[in-house]
Design a protein around this motif. Structure first.
Motif, PDB file in Angstrom:
ATOM      1  N   GLN A   1       0.840  -1.194   0.000  1.00  0.00           N
ATOM      2  CA  GLN A   1       0.000   0.000   0.000  1.00  0.00           C
ATOM      3  C   GLN A   1       0.881   1.252   0.000  1.00  0.00           C
ATOM      4  O   GLN A   1       1.956   1.274   0.598  1.00  0.00           O
ATOM      5  CB  GLN A   1      -0.922   0.011   1.221  1.00  0.00           C
ATOM      6  CG  GLN A   1      -1.897  -1.145   1.243  1.00  0.00           C
ATOM      7  CD  GLN A   1      -2.733  -1.215  -0.018  1.00  0.00           C
ATOM      8  OE1 GLN A   1      -3.533  -0.340  -0.290  1.00  0.00           O
ATOM      9  NE2 GLN A   1      -2.534  -2.249  -0.817  1.00  0.00           N
ATOM     10  N   VAL A   2       0.416   2.277  -0.675  1.00  0.00           N
ATOM     11  CA  VAL A   2       1.157   3.537  -0.775  1.00  0.00           C
ATOM     12  C   VAL A   2       1.194   4.230   0.587  1.00  0.00           C
ATOM     13  O   VAL A   2       0.172   4.307   1.275  1.00  0.00           O
ATOM     14  CB  VAL A   2       0.482   4.456  -1.827  1.00  0.00           C
ATOM     15  CG1 VAL A   2       1.126   5.842  -1.826  1.00  0.00           C
ATOM     16  CG2 VAL A   2       0.551   3.824  -3.200  1.00  0.00           C
TER      17      VAL A   2
ATOM     18  N   GLY B   1       3.573   9.899   6.163  1.00  0.00           N
ATOM     19  CA  GLY B   1       3.724   8.595   6.801  1.00  0.00           C
ATOM     20  C   GLY B   1       2.424   7.823   6.947  1.00  0.00           C
ATOM     21  O   GLY B   1       2.381   6.790   7.608  1.00  0.00           O
ATOM     22  N   ARG B   2       1.359   8.315   6.334  1.00  0.00           N
ATOM     23  CA  ARG B   2       0.052   7.641   6.422  1.00  0.00           C
ATOM     24  C   ARG B   2      -0.149   6.710   5.243  1.00  0.00           C
ATOM     25  O   ARG B   2       0.195   7.050   4.109  1.00  0.00           O
ATOM     26  CB  ARG B   2      -1.065   8.673   6.467  1.00  0.00           C
ATOM     27  CG  ARG B   2      -1.030   9.523   7.731  1.00  0.00           C
ATOM     28  CD  ARG B   2      -2.171  10.487   7.748  1.00  0.00           C
ATOM     29  NE  ARG B   2      -3.434   9.771   7.707  1.00  0.00           N
ATOM     30  CZ  ARG B   2      -4.365   9.844   8.639  1.00  0.00           C
ATOM     31  NH1 ARG B   2      -4.190  10.605   9.681  1.00  0.00           N
ATOM     32  NH2 ARG B   2      -5.481   9.187   8.527  1.00  0.00           N
ATOM     33  N   VAL B   3      -0.717   5.555   5.520  1.00  0.00           N
ATOM     34  CA  VAL B   3      -1.034   4.591   4.467  1.00  0.00           C
ATOM     35  C   VAL B   3      -2.279   5.068   3.731  1.00  0.00           C
ATOM     36  O   VAL B   3      -3.264   5.465   4.357  1.00  0.00           O
ATOM     37  CB  VAL B   3      -1.276   3.185   5.068  1.00  0.00           C
ATOM     38  CG1 VAL B   3      -1.709   2.206   4.001  1.00  0.00           C
ATOM     39  CG2 VAL B   3      -0.021   2.699   5.767  1.00  0.00           C
ATOM     40  N   VAL B   4      -2.223   5.023   2.416  1.00  0.00           N
ATOM     41  CA  VAL B   4      -3.355   5.431   1.585  1.00  0.00           C
ATOM     42  C   VAL B   4      -4.106   4.164   1.175  1.00  0.00           C
ATOM     43  O   VAL B   4      -3.609   3.373   0.374  1.00  0.00           O
ATOM     44  CB  VAL B   4      -2.879   6.208   0.335  1.00  0.00           C
ATOM     45  CG1 VAL B   4      -4.066   6.618  -0.517  1.00  0.00           C
ATOM     46  CG2 VAL B   4      -2.055   7.412   0.743  1.00  0.00           C
ATOM     47  N   ILE B   5      -5.281   3.960   1.769  1.00  0.00           N
ATOM     48  CA  ILE B   5      -6.080   2.768   1.474  1.00  0.00           C
ATOM     49  C   ILE B   5      -7.014   3.098   0.306  1.00  0.00           C
ATOM     50  O   ILE B   5      -7.785   4.052   0.394  1.00  0.00           O
ATOM     51  CB  ILE B   5      -6.892   2.332   2.709  1.00  0.00           C
ATOM     52  CG1 ILE B   5      -5.933   1.990   3.848  1.00  0.00           C
ATOM     53  CG2 ILE B   5      -7.785   1.137   2.385  1.00  0.00           C
ATOM     54  CD1 ILE B   5      -6.605   1.718   5.164  1.00  0.00           C
TER      55      ILE B   5
ATOM     56  N   VAL C   1      -5.540   0.570  11.463  1.00  0.00           N
ATOM     57  CA  VAL C   1      -4.608   0.151  10.420  1.00  0.00           C
ATOM     58  C   VAL C   1      -3.295  -0.158  11.138  1.00  0.00           C
ATOM     59  O   VAL C   1      -2.741   0.699  11.817  1.00  0.00           O
ATOM     60  CB  VAL C   1      -4.407   1.257   9.358  1.00  0.00           C
ATOM     61  CG1 VAL C   1      -3.409   0.801   8.299  1.00  0.00           C
ATOM     62  CG2 VAL C   1      -5.737   1.618   8.708  1.00  0.00           C
ATOM     63  N   ILE C   2      -2.827  -1.401  10.992  1.00  0.00           N
ATOM     64  CA  ILE C   2      -1.664  -1.886  11.728  1.00  0.00           C
ATOM     65  C   ILE C   2      -0.543  -2.185  10.739  1.00  0.00           C
ATOM     66  O   ILE C   2      -0.785  -2.820   9.703  1.00  0.00           O
ATOM     67  CB  ILE C   2      -2.032  -3.171  12.508  1.00  0.00           C
ATOM     68  CG1 ILE C   2      -3.191  -2.880  13.462  1.00  0.00           C
ATOM     69  CG2 ILE C   2      -0.825  -3.718  13.249  1.00  0.00           C
ATOM     70  CD1 ILE C   2      -3.836  -4.124  14.027  1.00  0.00           C
TER      71      ILE C   2
END
Length: 78
Positions: free
Chosen positions: A32-33, A38-42, A55-56
């Motif tokens: 995932q991007v 630093g946040r995951v883009v779902i 989100v882990i």
């Protein structure tokens, strides 16, 4: 506004399905991007029909969930 990615990450998402909000579930999303904050883009396709709780980072295996250990058989009167 487009978000710049700075990397890829595997994450485990904990969620409740919208149609059954009492059954906690998880799914592993690979590569995932991760944006520059630093946040995951779902992707929205993985958000549809879900109430995301957490989100882990990495792969997490759920061993027990709320209610898994309850014995629903009636108590004996012996």
């Amino acid at each position: 506004m487009k978000t710049q990615s700075v990397g890829l990450s595997d994450v485990t998402v904990l969620f409740y399905p919208s149609d059954n909000p009492y059954q906690l579930q998880s799914m592993l999303l690979k590569d995932q991007v991760v944006n520059c904050q630093g946040r995951v883009v779902i992707p929205s396709k993985h958000k549809q029909g879900k109430i995301i709780v957490a989100v882990i980072a990495g792969q997490a295996e759920l061993l027990n969930l709320l209610g898994d250990r309850f014995d629903v058989s009636p108590l004996s009167v012996a």
